[in-house]
Design a protein around this motif. Structure first.
Motif, PDB file in Angstrom:
ATOM      1  N   LEU A  31      -1.836  17.937  -2.180  1.00 22.22           N
ATOM      2  CA  LEU A  31      -1.853  17.727  -0.730  1.00 22.22           C
ATOM      3  C   LEU A  31      -3.062  18.398  -0.089  1.00 22.22           C
ATOM      4  O   LEU A  31      -3.637  17.871   0.867  1.00 22.22           O
ATOM      5  CB  LEU A  31      -0.556  18.250  -0.119  1.00 22.22           C
ATOM      6  N   ALA A  32      -3.455  19.559  -0.615  1.00 19.92           N
ATOM      7  CA  ALA A  32      -4.654  20.222  -0.093  1.00 19.92           C
ATOM      8  C   ALA A  32      -5.897  19.384  -0.362  1.00 19.92           C
ATOM      9  O   ALA A  32      -6.787  19.285   0.497  1.00 19.92           O
ATOM     10  CB  ALA A  32      -4.804  21.606  -0.731  1.00 19.92           C
ATOM     11  N   ALA A  33      -5.969  18.771  -1.535  1.00 16.76           N
ATOM     12  CA  ALA A  33      -7.098  17.892  -1.834  1.00 16.76           C
ATOM     13  C   ALA A  33      -7.145  16.739  -0.843  1.00 16.76           C
ATOM     14  O   ALA A  33      -8.210  16.385  -0.314  1.00 16.76           O
ATOM     15  CB  ALA A  33      -6.992  17.375  -3.261  1.00 16.76           C
ATOM     16  N   VAL A  45      -5.611   8.148  -1.751  1.00 17.18           N
ATOM     17  CA  VAL A  45      -4.239   7.775  -2.084  1.00 17.18           C
ATOM     18  C   VAL A  45      -3.691   8.865  -2.993  1.00 17.18           C
ATOM     19  O   VAL A  45      -4.333   9.252  -3.969  1.00 17.18           O
ATOM     20  CB  VAL A  45      -4.156   6.407  -2.793  1.00 17.18           C
ATOM     21  N   VAL A  46      -2.506   9.374  -2.664  1.00 17.37           N
ATOM     22  CA  VAL A  46      -1.860  10.417  -3.460  1.00 17.37           C
ATOM     23  C   VAL A  46      -0.690   9.793  -4.213  1.00 17.37           C
ATOM     24  O   VAL A  46       0.199   9.203  -3.600  1.00 17.37           O
ATOM     25  CB  VAL A  46      -1.356  11.572  -2.571  1.00 17.37           C
ATOM     26  N   TYR A  47      -0.711   9.938  -5.523  1.00 19.64           N
ATOM     27  CA  TYR A  47       0.354   9.395  -6.364  1.00 19.64           C
ATOM     28  C   TYR A  47       1.253  10.540  -6.834  1.00 19.64           C
ATOM     29  O   TYR A  47       0.786  11.488  -7.456  1.00 19.64           O
ATOM     30  CB  TYR A  47      -0.226   8.680  -7.588  1.00 19.64           C
ATOM     31  N   GLU A  48       2.542  10.440  -6.553  1.00 18.26           N
ATOM     32  CA  GLU A  48       3.510  11.468  -6.929  1.00 18.26           C
ATOM     33  C   GLU A  48       4.623  10.844  -7.765  1.00 18.26           C
ATOM     34  O   GLU A  48       5.290   9.905  -7.320  1.00 18.26           O
ATOM     35  CB  GLU A  48       4.097  12.118  -5.677  1.00 18.26           C
ATOM     36  N   LEU A 105       5.052  22.267   3.112  1.00 14.10           N
ATOM     37  CA  LEU A 105       4.636  21.070   2.386  1.00 14.10           C
ATOM     38  C   LEU A 105       5.236  19.794   2.954  1.00 14.10           C
ATOM     39  O   LEU A 105       4.541  18.772   3.067  1.00 14.10           O
ATOM     40  CB  LEU A 105       4.973  21.215   0.908  1.00 14.10           C
ATOM     41  N   VAL A 106       6.514  19.819   3.344  1.00  7.97           N
ATOM     42  CA  VAL A 106       7.097  18.626   3.962  1.00  7.97           C
ATOM     43  C   VAL A 106       6.443  18.333   5.306  1.00  7.97           C
ATOM     44  O   VAL A 106       6.049  17.183   5.562  1.00  7.97           O
ATOM     45  CB  VAL A 106       8.629  18.767   4.088  1.00  7.97           C
ATOM     46  N   PRO A 107       6.291  19.324   6.210  1.00  6.86           N
ATOM     47  CA  PRO A 107       5.584  19.024   7.458  1.00  6.86           C
ATOM     48  C   PRO A 107       4.168  18.488   7.228  1.00  6.86           C
ATOM     49  O   PRO A 107       3.728  17.575   7.936  1.00  6.86           O
ATOM     50  CB  PRO A 107       5.544  20.381   8.171  1.00  6.86           C
ATOM     51  N   LEU A 108       3.470  19.030   6.233  1.00  8.01           N
ATOM     52  CA  LEU A 108       2.126  18.538   5.928  1.00  8.01           C
ATOM     53  C   LEU A 108       2.174  17.083   5.488  1.00  8.01           C
ATOM     54  O   LEU A 108       1.364  16.257   5.922  1.00  8.01           O
ATOM     55  CB  LEU A 108       1.494  19.409   4.842  1.00  8.01           C
ATOM     56  N   SER A 109       3.138  16.757   4.641  1.00  9.95           N
ATOM     57  CA  SER A 109       3.236  15.376   4.140  1.00  9.95           C
ATOM     58  C   SER A 109       3.642  14.390   5.222  1.00  9.95           C
ATOM     59  O   SER A 109       3.435  13.182   5.063  1.00  9.95           O
ATOM     60  CB  SER A 109       4.234  15.309   2.982  1.00  9.95           C
ATOM     61  N   GLN A 110       4.223  14.896   6.313  1.00 10.47           N
ATOM     62  CA  GLN A 110       4.681  14.024   7.391  1.00 10.47           C
ATOM     63  C   GLN A 110       3.637  13.806   8.489  1.00 10.47           C
ATOM     64  O   GLN A 110       3.858  13.003   9.394  1.00 10.47           O
ATOM     65  CB  GLN A 110       5.962  14.585   8.010  1.00 10.47           C
ATOM     66  N   MET A 114      -1.610  11.741   6.692  1.00 12.76           N
ATOM     67  CA  MET A 114      -1.230  12.049   5.323  1.00 12.76           C
ATOM     68  C   MET A 114      -0.100  11.138   4.839  1.00 12.76           C
ATOM     69  O   MET A 114      -0.140  10.608   3.725  1.00 12.76           O
ATOM     70  CB  MET A 114      -0.807  13.519   5.230  1.00 12.76           C
ATOM     71  N   LYS A 115       0.905  10.963   5.671  1.00 15.55           N
ATOM     72  CA  LYS A 115       2.123  10.249   5.277  1.00 15.55           C
ATOM     73  C   LYS A 115       1.837   8.858   4.736  1.00 15.55           C
ATOM     74  O   LYS A 115       2.408   8.435   3.719  1.00 15.55           O
ATOM     75  CB  LYS A 115       3.068  10.173   6.470  1.00 15.55           C
TER      76      LYS A 115
END
Length: 436
Positions: A31-33, A45-48, A105-110, A114-115
């Motif tokens: 997420l920092a990247a 694009v972030v793949y999880e 981390l959840v707030p960052l992803s939202q 980012m989301k």
């Protein structure tokens, strides 16, 4: 072009310019990247592979981290969150894994930017260059990367990217129980008696351990945390016994230094020592595990100890032997890895666990993380290979430098600074990692 040229490695042809950077893993470093890329106007694009962000941390979220909040938040991510009013929690307090996930981390992803760039439930099973294997060189740097993906339904697809940042971590790739590094002979027979590192002994996994003979294998911080939890459980649950099986010659491999600025870690070793002295932990050191077998409902570890063949019977085994990088997915990528710790070759001397603790690692960035595959980087815990001395703050500086380089800002990429807490030795083998 030499391996350490400062010119950006990612070509900017018409097609590549339209492609995003692929980030593998939506943990703190991934997420920092993404936050750093977005800040520089680069699509990502972030793949999880997990069902949600920070899937690995969620597996041990009951554990309190050693580092306080001030060392756990990436600066670019902080700026992205602060734009929406987010405030850093108490800087000097060390959060639990749950708090790190829920409050950061959840707030960052939202965050909207980012989301819409995070894809969960999507596993990257392989990385290559489009239309070429690792043996082909001509026009390689100008050719997009291709990522082979598998979703939750099992469907396999491929997508392309201009560059790849692998921040997938190592939590899902534990070291085997056997002392020779190979899969343990007989593991299938006892697999239902083996748990992963950092189980929730006192709550969610309590029934697994209560009233049973428990053996913790490993000599690092993960083992120490679990041992102390088991000691507490044994006081409340009759019949619970705790054995600490160490494959090396010494029992104490964790910090007990009064100079360690990470207070939660500073006394970990001494607390385990005291519990062992009181007889609450039976120490079985110098045990080279050779194979395993089943004896009724019990698991038996068979090994060599002080020249003799020994059988150790137990009900539950906690595999706290540390982690290693999953390199199978990178078989078609040209890598330059150290032969011993499997970290990037220029990084390996800076993180050697025989020399360095978490807090003595030198600042490093894109130069030390560069591979022959232009535009490909391994960052975060996975960049440390089998070394257990990683701190989140180190990974944040890694991705800042890498992203600056991808953006063509060689001055920022080359100016690498890092302030870490003074620490004692995290571990002198590959037995366990530092809980940042």
């Amino acid at each position: 072009m030499t391996l350490l040229d400062l010119t950006p490695r990612v070509a900017t042809g018409d097609r590549l310019a339209t492609l995003p950077v692929a980030v593998i893993g939506a943990g703190p470093i991934g997420l920092a990247a993404a936050a750093n890329l977005l800040e520089r106007g680069i699509d990502v694009v972030v793949y999880e592979a997990g069902d949600d962000v920070a899937a690995s941390i969620r597996a041990w979220c009951h554990i309190r981290l050693f580092s306080p909040w001030k060392h756990l938040v990436d600066p670019a991510s902080h700026r992205l969150l602060a734009a929406g009013g987010w405030v850093l929690p108490t800087p000097e307090r060390a959060p639990t894994g749950t708090e790190l996930v829920e409050q950061y981390l959840v707030p960052l992803s939202q965050v909207d930017e980012m989301k819409r760039r995070i894809r969960t439930g999507v596993e990257v099973v392989a990385v290559a260059r489009e239309g070429m294997d690792r043996t082909r060189t001509r026009a390689r740097a100008a050719t997009p990367f291709v990522l082979r993906l598998r979703d939750a339904s099992g469907a396999v697809t491929e997508e392309t990217a201009r560059a790849v940042i692998d921040a997938s971590g190592t939590y899902t790739s534990p070291n085997p129980l056997s002392s020779n590094g190979l899969d343990l002979l007989g593991l299938d027979a006892i697999a239902d008696r083996v748990t992963a590192a950092l189980p929730d002994v006192l709550d969610g996994d309590r029934a697994t351990f209560a009233g049973r003979r428990v053996t913790v294998v490993g000599a690092g911080h993960s083992a120490a945390n679990t041992l102390l939890a088991l000691v507490r459980l044994a006081r409340d649950e009759p019949g619970t016994t705790v054995t600490w099986l160490i494959r090396g010659a010494r029992a104490v491999r964790v910090s007990s230094s009064p100079d360690d600025e990470l207070a939660g870690r500073a006394h970990l070793g001494s607390r385990v020592d005291r519990a062992a002295a009181r007889g609450e932990i039976a120490v079985l050191d110098g045990f080279e595990i050779l194979r395993a077998e089943r004896d009724g409902d019990a698991a038996v570890l068979i090994g060599r100890r002080r020249g003799e063949l020994v059988r150790h019977q137990t009900d539950v085994i906690v595999n706290a032997t540390g982690f290693r990088p999953d390199l199978d997915m990178l078989r078609e990528v040209r890598l330059d890895l150290d032969d011993i710790v499997e970290a990037p070759k220029r990084l390996a001397p800076l993180i050697d666990p025989n020399v360095h603790s978490c807090g003595t690692v030198e600042p490093h960035g894109f130069r030390e993380l560069t591979h022959p595959e232009r535009g490909f980087f391994i960052v975060g815990m996975k960049s440390y290979g089998r070394a257990p001395t990683f701190l989140l703050a180190t990974g944040y500086e890694q991705v800042r430098s890498v992203v600056a380089w991808l953006a063509g800002d060689t001055a920022a990429a080359s100016t690498v600074t890092l302030t870490l807490p003074a620490t004692g030795v995290c571990s002198t083998d590959q037995a366990g990692g530092c809980c940042s």
